[in-house]
Scaffold this active site. Structure first.
Site, PDB file in Angstrom:
ATOM      1  N   LYS A 227      -4.747  26.162  45.280  1.00 64.31           N
ATOM      2  CA  LYS A 227      -4.815  25.518  43.959  1.00 64.31           C
ATOM      3  C   LYS A 227      -4.553  26.507  42.818  1.00 64.31           C
ATOM      4  O   LYS A 227      -5.277  26.549  41.845  1.00 64.31           O
ATOM      5  CB  LYS A 227      -6.151  24.799  43.774  1.00 64.31           C
ATOM      6  CG  LYS A 227      -6.355  23.637  44.761  1.00 64.31           C
ATOM      7  CD  LYS A 227      -7.544  22.760  44.377  1.00 64.31           C
ATOM      8  CE  LYS A 227      -7.718  21.587  45.327  1.00 64.31           C
ATOM      9  NZ  LYS A 227      -8.128  21.965  46.695  1.00 64.31           N
ATOM     10  N   ARG A 228      -3.464  27.250  42.936  1.00 66.40           N
ATOM     11  CA  ARG A 228      -3.134  28.225  41.916  1.00 66.40           C
ATOM     12  C   ARG A 228      -2.468  27.554  40.721  1.00 66.40           C
ATOM     13  O   ARG A 228      -1.845  26.491  40.847  1.00 66.40           O
ATOM     14  CB  ARG A 228      -2.192  29.284  42.483  1.00 66.40           C
ATOM     15  CG  ARG A 228      -2.831  30.175  43.537  1.00 66.40           C
ATOM     16  CD  ARG A 228      -3.927  31.034  42.924  1.00 66.40           C
ATOM     17  NE  ARG A 228      -4.476  31.988  43.886  1.00 66.40           N
ATOM     18  CZ  ARG A 228      -5.575  31.794  44.603  1.00 66.40           C
ATOM     19  NH1 ARG A 228      -6.263  30.685  44.492  1.00 66.40           N
ATOM     20  NH2 ARG A 228      -6.012  32.740  45.422  1.00 66.40           N
TER      21      ARG A 228
END
Lengths: 204, 204
Positions: free
Chosen positions: B11-12
């Site tokens: 989830k960057r």
């Protein structure tokens, strides 16, 4: 340098069980004093951080990158009005840019432990002013002054809190890469001092 | 197992220069085939991933956590109408939940290299159906079936694409912690087979 607070700009945001592990990693493994977080998953994703009352967090609100308006600038409202979304400027649930809704959520609902701040990029000083007007004296982390070309005068003029403080103006690349030569430590210090003096000038 | 694709659920989401480093870390250092990404910073934050045409990404759209509605469910529109946001169901810029606006952005504007998918939690099958209706045959990663109690039947019924596929239904904790005893490998396999059979039943 135990008196220098460390903010881990990790922009984490995940469901509760994963966020709890990220909080342990940031605060206990890395020893950070604060961390930056994504707001998109809602309160329960940041709750494991908020529960750490001795640590802080800065929630990404309005970022400094060129395309941040694409999602953060969408006009957002809490729910559709039955008769259509007719905007009433006095209605706090009326549509307003998403980043202001996020600022409102953090200030009103999420910051019960008093350890939240926001991230607002220096490239949008007018919007920083609008966020400041919403959130009172909440600390605001302001990236984008250096390489990204943010407007430092506008940031200081519009972003200070009621005590003429409350801004954490961060410089990353302009300090880290101030010089590629053997004088890099001096060059980095010079860049920090230059900006700090400029900030003081605008504060007066 | 080189034939098993690896999706890094990291989830960057960060500004371009940092995203470029995250892309290198995910794809070259960790060797992942795909990664999950946050949409909040807009297209330029995910561009360094999209440029890697041999790798994939799943952009967080509607997450499986309980509080995901708080931000993702805000009614969002591209811009306020001059006469107020009167909703027209035929107008694609009319207010609709933020997660649908994100799905629309990814399908229409971001997926020019054809390597984007979305993350939509199994806990909201109706909303998965609404996303599927918007994005055509884009792959959708669906967490939340196991421990989080998502509705597998609803997911399969409403989420399949035109070829009766296109869903990556992920199980994490229910497989990882299927047994704390020495039979954990068998217990994990049993759980996967059980869910796979259930999926096949609903597909027919």
């Amino acid at each position: 340098y135990p008196d220098v607070p460390v903010i881990l700009d990790a922009k984490r945001g995940d469901i509760g069980s994963t966020s709890a592990a990220y909080a342990t990693a940031a605060f206990d493994v890395c020893g950070a004093d604060a961390i930056t977080l994504q707001p998109y998953l809602g309160y329960d994703a940041i709750a494991p951080f908020i529960e750490r009352a001795d640590r802080g967090m800065f929630i990404v609100c309005r970022t400094s990158n060129q395309g941040s308006d694409e999602v953060q600038g969408l006009f957002a409202a809490r729910a559709p009005e039955p008769t259509g979304n007719v905007r009433d400027p006095d209605d706090p649930t009326a549509p307003e840019p998403l980043y202001l809704q996020v600022a409102r959520l953090v200030a009103r609902d999420w910051n019960h432990a008093g350890n939240c701040g926001l991230v607002v990029g220096a490239t949008y000083p007018e919007e920083l002013g609008a966020v400041r007007a919403l959130v009172g004296d909440m600390p605001i982390l302001v990236p984008g002054v250096g390489v990204q070309g943010g407007d430092l005068e506008g940031v200081v003029r519009l972003g200070l809190d009621s005590l003429h403080t409350g801004l954490l103006i961060s410089l990353s690349r302009s300090v880290l890469y101030a010089s590629a030569d053997h004088d890099f430590a001096y060059a980095a210090r010079r860049e920090v001092m230059r900006v700090a003096e400029e900030v003081e000038r605008y504060r007066r």
